[in-house]
Design a protein around this motif. Structure first.
Motif, PDB file in Angstrom:
ATOM      1  N   PHE A 119      -5.654  46.893  30.712  1.00 19.39           N
ATOM      2  CA  PHE A 119      -6.013  46.200  29.481  1.00 19.39           C
ATOM      3  C   PHE A 119      -4.803  45.710  28.705  1.00 19.39           C
ATOM      4  O   PHE A 119      -4.937  44.934  27.767  1.00 19.39           O
ATOM      5  CB  PHE A 119      -6.830  47.129  28.574  1.00 19.39           C
ATOM      6  N   ILE A 120      -3.626  46.217  29.075  1.00 15.51           N
ATOM      7  CA  ILE A 120      -2.438  45.856  28.294  1.00 15.51           C
ATOM      8  C   ILE A 120      -1.911  44.504  28.757  1.00 15.51           C
ATOM      9  O   ILE A 120      -1.526  44.343  29.909  1.00 15.51           O
ATOM     10  CB  ILE A 120      -1.360  46.954  28.428  1.00 15.51           C
ATOM     11  N   PRO A 121      -1.915  43.508  27.883  1.00 12.25           N
ATOM     12  CA  PRO A 121      -1.423  42.195  28.286  1.00 12.25           C
ATOM     13  C   PRO A 121       0.095  42.233  28.488  1.00 12.25           C
ATOM     14  O   PRO A 121       0.792  42.981  27.799  1.00 12.25           O
ATOM     15  CB  PRO A 121      -1.803  41.288  27.115  1.00 12.25           C
ATOM     16  N   PRO A 123       2.512  40.238  27.634  1.00 14.53           N
ATOM     17  CA  PRO A 123       3.409  39.954  26.506  1.00 14.53           C
ATOM     18  C   PRO A 123       3.817  41.185  25.697  1.00 14.53           C
ATOM     19  O   PRO A 123       4.907  41.215  25.128  1.00 14.53           O
ATOM     20  CB  PRO A 123       2.588  38.990  25.639  1.00 14.53           C
ATOM     21  N   ILE A 124       2.962  42.205  25.678  1.00 17.66           N
ATOM     22  CA  ILE A 124       3.297  43.361  24.843  1.00 17.66           C
ATOM     23  C   ILE A 124       4.480  44.151  25.420  1.00 17.66           C
ATOM     24  O   ILE A 124       5.268  44.729  24.680  1.00 17.66           O
ATOM     25  CB  ILE A 124       2.068  44.275  24.631  1.00 17.66           C
ATOM     26  N   MET A 126       6.630  42.631  27.640  1.00 20.63           N
ATOM     27  CA  MET A 126       7.599  41.632  28.116  1.00 20.63           C
ATOM     28  C   MET A 126       8.959  41.746  27.416  1.00 20.63           C
ATOM     29  O   MET A 126       9.998  41.833  28.063  1.00 20.63           O
ATOM     30  CB  MET A 126       6.981  40.254  27.896  1.00 20.63           C
ATOM     31  N   LEU A 127       8.951  41.762  26.076  1.00 22.38           N
ATOM     32  CA  LEU A 127      10.224  41.736  25.360  1.00 22.38           C
ATOM     33  C   LEU A 127      11.046  43.004  25.606  1.00 22.38           C
ATOM     34  O   LEU A 127      12.207  42.906  26.028  1.00 22.38           O
ATOM     35  CB  LEU A 127       9.979  41.473  23.872  1.00 22.38           C
ATOM     36  N   LEU A 214       5.946  33.989  35.438  1.00 25.72           N
ATOM     37  CA  LEU A 214       6.389  34.577  34.178  1.00 25.72           C
ATOM     38  C   LEU A 214       7.389  35.723  34.363  1.00 25.72           C
ATOM     39  O   LEU A 214       8.415  35.774  33.685  1.00 25.72           O
ATOM     40  CB  LEU A 214       5.161  35.043  33.371  1.00 25.72           C
TER      41      LEU A 214
ATOM     42  N   ILE B  50       5.511  48.425  20.424  1.00 25.47           N
ATOM     43  CA  ILE B  50       4.745  48.781  19.216  1.00 25.47           C
ATOM     44  C   ILE B  50       5.697  49.228  18.109  1.00 25.47           C
ATOM     45  O   ILE B  50       5.567  48.811  16.958  1.00 25.47           O
ATOM     46  CB  ILE B  50       3.713  49.884  19.552  1.00 25.47           C
ATOM     47  N   LYS B 237     -10.572  36.978  30.144  1.00 30.04           N
ATOM     48  CA  LYS B 237      -9.346  37.751  29.992  1.00 30.04           C
ATOM     49  C   LYS B 237      -8.149  36.965  30.538  1.00 30.04           C
ATOM     50  O   LYS B 237      -7.085  36.927  29.930  1.00 30.04           O
ATOM     51  CB  LYS B 237      -9.495  39.087  30.732  1.00 30.04           C
ATOM     52  N   GLN B 241      -4.855  34.700  28.325  1.00 33.40           N
ATOM     53  CA  GLN B 241      -3.419  34.908  28.541  1.00 33.40           C
ATOM     54  C   GLN B 241      -2.734  33.677  29.127  1.00 33.40           C
ATOM     55  O   GLN B 241      -1.663  33.766  29.709  1.00 33.40           O
ATOM     56  CB  GLN B 241      -3.205  36.116  29.460  1.00 33.40           C
ATOM     57  N   SER B 262       0.319  33.730  24.288  1.00 29.05           N
ATOM     58  CA  SER B 262       1.347  34.216  25.222  1.00 29.05           C
ATOM     59  C   SER B 262       2.591  33.342  25.165  1.00 29.05           C
ATOM     60  O   SER B 262       3.717  33.838  25.183  1.00 29.05           O
ATOM     61  CB  SER B 262       0.825  34.195  26.659  1.00 29.05           C
ATOM     62  N   ILE B 265       4.537  34.001  21.950  1.00 32.16           N
ATOM     63  CA  ILE B 265       5.258  35.277  21.997  1.00 32.16           C
ATOM     64  C   ILE B 265       6.530  35.114  22.836  1.00 32.16           C
ATOM     65  O   ILE B 265       7.611  35.546  22.449  1.00 32.16           O
ATOM     66  CB  ILE B 265       4.372  36.402  22.580  1.00 32.16           C
ATOM     67  N   ALA B 282       2.209  40.481  19.689  1.00 25.70           N
ATOM     68  CA  ALA B 282       1.736  40.979  20.989  1.00 25.70           C
ATOM     69  C   ALA B 282       0.786  42.158  20.803  1.00 25.70           C
ATOM     70  O   ALA B 282      -0.225  42.274  21.503  1.00 25.70           O
ATOM     71  CB  ALA B 282       2.922  41.380  21.862  1.00 25.70           C
ATOM     72  N   VAL B 283       1.099  43.034  19.852  1.00 22.52           N
ATOM     73  CA  VAL B 283       0.225  44.182  19.595  1.00 22.52           C
ATOM     74  C   VAL B 283      -1.130  43.692  19.090  1.00 22.52           C
ATOM     75  O   VAL B 283      -2.189  44.142  19.546  1.00 22.52           O
ATOM     76  CB  VAL B 283       0.867  45.151  18.577  1.00 22.52           C
ATOM     77  N   PHE B 285      -2.404  40.812  19.651  1.00 24.26           N
ATOM     78  CA  PHE B 285      -3.031  40.137  20.789  1.00 24.26           C
ATOM     79  C   PHE B 285      -3.725  41.156  21.706  1.00 24.26           C
ATOM     80  O   PHE B 285      -4.838  40.943  22.177  1.00 24.26           O
ATOM     81  CB  PHE B 285      -1.943  39.366  21.538  1.00 24.26           C
ATOM     82  N   PHE B 286      -3.049  42.272  21.920  1.00 25.33           N
ATOM     83  CA  PHE B 286      -3.609  43.359  22.735  1.00 25.33           C
ATOM     84  C   PHE B 286      -4.933  43.846  22.138  1.00 25.33           C
ATOM     85  O   PHE B 286      -5.939  43.978  22.837  1.00 25.33           O
ATOM     86  CB  PHE B 286      -2.578  44.496  22.817  1.00 25.33           C
ATOM     87  N   LEU B 289      -7.615  41.284  22.691  1.00 23.40           N
ATOM     88  CA  LEU B 289      -8.080  41.257  24.084  1.00 23.40           C
ATOM     89  C   LEU B 289      -9.037  42.399  24.388  1.00 23.40           C
ATOM     90  O   LEU B 289     -10.068  42.206  25.030  1.00 23.40           O
ATOM     91  CB  LEU B 289      -6.892  41.354  25.039  1.00 23.40           C
ATOM     92  N   SER B 293     -12.962  41.941  25.401  1.00 17.90           N
ATOM     93  CA  SER B 293     -13.470  42.443  26.687  1.00 17.90           C
ATOM     94  C   SER B 293     -14.613  43.421  26.482  1.00 17.90           C
ATOM     95  O   SER B 293     -15.628  43.376  27.179  1.00 17.90           O
ATOM     96  CB  SER B 293     -12.356  43.137  27.475  1.00 17.90           C
TER      97      SER B 293
END
Lengths: 279, 307
Positions: A119-121, A123-124, A126-127, A214, B50, B237, B241, B262, B265, B282-283, B285-286, B289, B293
């Motif tokens: 579930f974790i995309p 982008p989270i 990525m950095l 990516l 985070i 999903k 992205q 995406s 970010i 991003a957080v 966005f998570f 998502l 879902s």
């Protein structure tokens, strides 16, 4: 085929014709890509659709030279082959340990730990992961291989565990009584039985590692170590005016997977279906 | 080999509980390295992301302060970020609906009594194995050079220029390429679903005098409802992205009219010195998502049961 009965009836030519026409939406862009790659810029300016008057292979040799194609090809091939082999060998092993110990809290936790990561995309992470890999000297194809194998765990553990649970335990118990260790049981009995799932995971992993853009984009810092999609991206920025060269270069990047597809079409389609239905 | 057989004798000679314990240790040893690596390269970066989201870290150097929820508050006031969310959602909803409609129609066609079934199936699946980035580059060229010519030839003013250069139309190009590429996968999934339907159901319906639409509504669709759920959730999903298509077709432009979340970010985080700010994005966005879902799965599952 559950539709065995339909074979006796007359084929539906209207539906066949409609599907053939609709298939052109797939074939025409690919046809244009191929003829564009084989023309001169003047010919392209005259007509986009026409076949080339004389096939110009030079586009390909020029593209090879300008993009340093073979270097990138070797990198992509190294990454893809290593990722597929390492994924099959390691991810199935981890899934085996989890599948056979799900009555224990710790392994049940591991199972949910891996699949919740689905579930974790990207982008989270990525950095931070880019900072981490560059600090640890992993901003190269080896780091890339490593990350693909590790990131594949989420989905692969999920599909392997489902499959392994359907394999009767009696086989392993018999092997244990004969004195086989757990490792031997896995390699000699379970791994060969996983063949259909290995095909699925292998195909999906292969397509992912070859086509992904990516992860190489953020991880690889040295252009000399770029994978093929990344090279096309860099190339597009530099030589966007010569479409014939660009298309020759695109085709060479697409070709290996198309060849694999033509050879192993049936397994690829059924493999992808199995993986997705489980997922 | 001699090592192996020694080992075998030893393990055969062990008492049952000792053998069990040894087996447990082996299982632990099989799983543990992978878990540690997964933690170090996936969970730990996620936690770091985070944590960074509550700071003003720029992505380089080591001096930063905790700023609480400031980044989060700012995202909601940031017109560019909100535009990215709007674009991403409109794109994802539209593409999900289109891809499922197209895929379902083609899959039903492929499942009926047609000629060249295997060849057609192979052709329709082909886009799925091609790199999205390169497909995007190819279509980028077609939108710039071929579509305007056809548009001019047909006398359609809005098509006679490059739609990717128009802030109000560029999204059409992105939806087109996304659907072109993703339909392949959904066709195959629907086809797998359709092949699980027993043929007698249709024969019985024929005897009852049901028309094609009635057969679809009362047999086909209910029987593949589970596949419909899977396809809707997976497609949504993946489309939320969206990244490669944007890079290949518009680079987020013209202006910032086709920036997805995406893409924003990536761009803000790496080029814009907004490491912490985009981590917060991003957080957020998570969370979005996960919520989407879950809602989708719940809603669609309920439909399945009713059907």
């Amino acid at each position: 085929m559950t539709h065995g009965l339909t074979e006796n009836r007359k084929p539906n030519w209207i539906v066949t014709a409609l599907l053939c026409v609709a298939a052109l939406t797939v074939l025409v862009p690919l046809y244009l890509a191929v003829v564009t790659a084989l023309k001169t810029p003047q010919e392209l300016a005259e007509s986009v659709f026409a076949l080339p008057r004389q096939i110009r292979w030079q586009n390909f040799s020029d593209a090879v030279r300008l993009t340093d194609f073979f270097t990138a090809f070797r990198t992509s091939a190294l990454v893809t082959v290593s990722v597929v082999i390492l994924t099959l060998v390691t991810n199935s092993l981890v899934a085996y340990a989890i599948a056979r110990n799900q009555h224990k809290k710790f392994f049940r936790f591991l199972y949910y730990y891996f699949i919740s990561a689905l579930f974790i995309p990207f982008p989270i992470i990525m950095l931070p992961v880019v900072k981490q890999t560059s600090a640890w000297g992993m901003d190269n194809p080896y780091g890339l291989i490593f990350l693909y194998v590790v990131y594949g765990l989420s989905f692969n553990v999920f599909v392997y565990v489902g499959y392994i649970k359907s394999i009767p335990r009696e086989l392993e118990e018999a092997a244990t009584i004969d004195g086989a260790t757990t490792w031997q049981t896995f390699w000699k009995i379970i791994f060969p039985l996983l063949a259909p799932m290995n095909a699925t995971v292998g195909i999906l992993t292969c397509l992912w590692a070859w086509n992904d853009f990516l992860l190489p984009l953020v991880i690889i810092s040295d252009p000399k170590l770029a994978t093929l999609p990344l090279v096309q991206y860099i190339f597009q920025g530099q030589f966007s005016t010569n479409y014939n060269l660009a298309f020759a270069s695109y085709l060479m990047t697409l070709a290996p997977m198309v060849i694999v597809y033509l050879l192993a079409q049936r397994w690829i389609i059924s493999g992808v279906t199995q993986g997705a239905v489980k997922g | 080999m001699s090592v192996l057989s020694d080992d075998r004798q030893v393990s055969a000679g062990l008492t049952a509980p000792r053998k069990r314990r040894r087996q447990d240790l082996t299982f632990l040893f099989m799983a543990l390295p992978a878990v540690i690596l997964f933690f170090v390269f996936h969970t730990y970066p996620a936690v770091q992301g985070i944590l960074y989201s509550f700071t003003n870290f720029k992505g380089f150097g080591n001096n930063y302060d905790f700023v609480g929820l400031r980044n989060y508050v700012q995202i909601f006031q940031d017109e560019r970020a909100m535009a990215a969310y709007r674009f991403t959602f409109l794109f994802a909803i539209l593409s999900t609906v289109l891809v499922n409609a197209v895929a379902l129609v083609i899959a039903i066609g492929l499942n009926s009594n047609i000629r060249f079934r295997n060849t057609l199936r192979a052709i329709y699946f082909l886009p799925n194995i091609l790199s999205v980035l390169i497909v995007g580059f190819i279509f980028n060229y077609l939108f710039a050079n071929l579509v305007p010519k056809i548009g001019a030839g047909l006398g359609i003013a809005s098509l006679s220029k490059n739609i990717l250069g128009d802030p109000h139309l560029a999204w059409i190009g992105i939806v087109f390429v996304a659907v072109w590429q993703a339909a392949a996968f959904n066709i195959i999934l629907y086809l797998a679903g359709l092949q699980t339907i027993p043929y007698d159901l249709y024969e019985a319906a024929d005897i009852d005098g049901a028309g094609p639409w009635q057969k679809f509504r009362n047999i086909t669709f209910p029987m593949i409802a589970a596949f419909f759920t899977i396809n809707m959730v997976l497609a949504m999903k993946a489309f939320l992205q969206v990244f490669d298509q944007i890079v290949a077709l518009t680079g987020g432009g013209p202006g910032t009219s086709t920036e997805s979340v995406s893409f924003l970010i990536y761009k803000g985080g790496f080029d814009g010195g907004q490491f912490a700010y985009q981590s917060a994005n991003a957080v957020l966005f998570f969370i979005v998502l996960v919520v989407v879902s879950l809602l989708q799965t719940r809603f669609l599952h309920r439909r399945e049961v009713e059907a």
